[in-house]
Design a protein around this motif. Structure first.
Motif, PDB file in Angstrom:
ATOM      1  N   PHE A   2     -21.022  63.221  64.712  1.00  0.00           N
ATOM      2  CA  PHE A   2     -21.110  62.404  63.507  1.00  0.00           C
ATOM      3  C   PHE A   2     -21.568  60.989  63.828  1.00  0.00           C
ATOM      4  O   PHE A   2     -21.414  60.493  64.949  1.00  0.00           O
ATOM      5  CB  PHE A   2     -19.760  62.367  62.769  1.00  0.00           C
ATOM      6  N   LEU A  48     -13.606  62.137  62.847  1.00  0.00           N
ATOM      7  CA  LEU A  48     -14.453  61.216  62.097  1.00  0.00           C
ATOM      8  C   LEU A  48     -13.588  60.225  61.310  1.00  0.00           C
ATOM      9  O   LEU A  48     -13.837  59.018  61.318  1.00  0.00           O
ATOM     10  CB  LEU A  48     -15.347  62.019  61.150  1.00  0.00           C
ATOM     11  N   GLU A 107     -12.704  68.395  63.722  1.00  0.00           N
ATOM     12  CA  GLU A 107     -13.823  67.470  63.952  1.00  0.00           C
ATOM     13  C   GLU A 107     -13.875  66.391  62.869  1.00  0.00           C
ATOM     14  O   GLU A 107     -14.153  65.225  63.147  1.00  0.00           O
ATOM     15  CB  GLU A 107     -15.144  68.252  63.981  1.00  0.00           C
ATOM     16  N   TYR A 108     -13.609  66.779  61.631  1.00  0.00           N
ATOM     17  CA  TYR A 108     -13.612  65.798  60.540  1.00  0.00           C
ATOM     18  C   TYR A 108     -12.449  64.819  60.693  1.00  0.00           C
ATOM     19  O   TYR A 108     -12.548  63.658  60.289  1.00  0.00           O
ATOM     20  CB  TYR A 108     -13.565  66.500  59.192  1.00  0.00           C
ATOM     21  N   VAL A 137     -22.608  64.006  59.281  1.00  0.00           N
ATOM     22  CA  VAL A 137     -22.082  65.026  60.183  1.00  0.00           C
ATOM     23  C   VAL A 137     -23.202  66.004  60.474  1.00  0.00           C
ATOM     24  O   VAL A 137     -23.867  66.484  59.553  1.00  0.00           O
ATOM     25  CB  VAL A 137     -20.875  65.757  59.552  1.00  0.00           C
TER      26      VAL A 137
END
Length: 287
Positions: A93, A42, A38-39, A84
C-alpha cells in the motif's frame, strides 16, 4: 495482473472498510482474514502518520470554498487516499496524503464513442490503461468523467465511478454485472433503503438517464457528485445529494474502531496476526 483498491480516510475516519476488504479478498482469492491483516497494517500506518501530523501542530481548519455552505467539509490531520495493490502474490500500500479542498460535489460527463472493451470489468486495476485513456478523452472534451456503454448502448459505469439516477421517487442502479462492484454505491443503496425508498436495477441508455430527475456519479474518493452536464447538455437536479452525503458521513467509523474490529475478528480478520503486527510496530516505534 495488478488489482487495486482505494478509499478515503477523512480525518481518521473510513467508510465501509469491511466491504473494501471483502471485495479485495474476492478479487485475489485470499481469505478475508489474511486481507484484513494487511489492511490493519495500513490503518496502523495511517494512525501513526496522523499522530505525527498532530504532534507537528497541524490545526483543524475548513477550506474557504466550504465555509458556511451546506456541504461543509472539515479539514483535519489524517486525510489520506491510500492505494492498495496486489501484484506478484503480495499486497502493498501507499498512504497518499490528500488535500480536502480537492473534493468535488458536482461533475460533467462525456460518453465514450466506442463500446466498453475492458477485459476484466469486475476488477479494479487490470484495465486501468484503457480507463485512463477514456478519462483523458473526457477531459479533453471539457468533462470530468467518461461514461462507458456496452455494444447496445446501455450505460455500464464511469471510467472510475458508478453511475446512478433518480426517477419517479426511486433510485435506479445499473443492472449489468459487467462492472466493478461499487462499495460507495452499496453504502448509498443501504442509506436510501433505510429511508423506505425503493432501489431498482435497470438497463438504461444515455438519453434515458440524462433525462432523469437527478444523476449521481459515485466513488470512494468524492462520494456523491451531482451531474450537471452530460455531453454538453444540462442534467436536472432536485437537491437530494445533501441528505445522502450526510448519511455517508454518519456511516464512517474511526480507523481505531476498524482496527479493534479487525483484531477481534469481526471485520474479516483473525486476532493473532494483527495483534502481533500492532505489537511489532509499537516496538519499532519505541526503538
Amino acid at each position: 495482473m495488478a488489482v487495486h483498491d482505494s478509499f478515503l480516510v477523512r480525518a481518521g475516519r473510513v467508510l465501509a472498510l469491511d466491504a473494501h476488504i471483502s471485495r479485495m479478498a474476492a478479487a485475489i482469492g485470499w481469505e478475508r482474514g489474511r486481507v484484513g491483516s494487511e489492511y490493519a497494517e495500513l490503518l496502523l500506518a495511517v494512525e501513526a502518520e496522523r499522530d505525527s501530523e498532530e504532534h507537528a501542530g497541524t490545526a483543524d481548519r475548513v477550506p474557504e470554498e466550504h465555509a458556511g455552505t451546506a456541504d461543509r467539509v472539515p479539514e483535519a490531520p489524517g486525510w489520506f487516499f491510500p492505494l492498495v495493490t496486489f501484484d506478484d502474490g503480495a499486497l502493498a500500500f501507499q498512504l497518499r496524503p490528500f488535500e480536502p479542498h480537492a473534493l468535488r460535489t458536482d461533475a460533467s460527463l462525456w460518453t465514450c464513442a466506442e463500446p466498453d472493451t475492458r477485459t476484466a470489468p469486475t476488477l479494479k486495476g487490470p484495465d486501468f490503461p484503457l480507463q485512463h485513456h477514456w478519462r483523458a478523452q473526457a477531459q479533453r472534451a471539457g468533462a470530468d468523467e467518461a461514461v462507458l456503454v456496452d455494444r447496445d448502448g446501455f450505460v455500464r459505469e464511469g471510467a472510475f465511478s458508478s453511475i446512478v439516477h433518480w426517477r419517479a421517487g426511486a433510485l435506479c442502479v445499473a443492472a449489468t454485472q459487467e462492472r466493478l462492484p461499487s462499495v460507495t454505491e452499496a453504502a448509498v443503496t443501504r442509506a436510501v433503503q433505510a429511508d423506505g425508498i425503493p432501489v431498482t436495477r435497470c438497463d438504461a441508455r444515455v438519453d434515458e438517464i440524462r433525462s432523469a430527475d437527478e444523476v449521481w456519479i459515485l466513488s470512494s474518493l468524492h462520494g456523491i457528485r451531482v451531474v450537471h452536464t452530460w455531453d454538453g447538455k444540462p442534467v436536472p437536479a432536485q437537491g437530494r445529494a445533501r441528505r445522502y452525503r450526510e448519511r455517508l458521513l454518519a456511516m464512517e467509523r474511526a480507523a481505531s474502531a476498524w482496527l479493534a474490529d479487525l483484531e477481534g475478528g469481526t471485520a474479516g480478520g483473525s486476532g493473532g496476526p494483527m495483534m502481533t503486527n500492532r505489537d511489532r510496530l509499537g516496538k519499532e516505534a519505541a526503538g
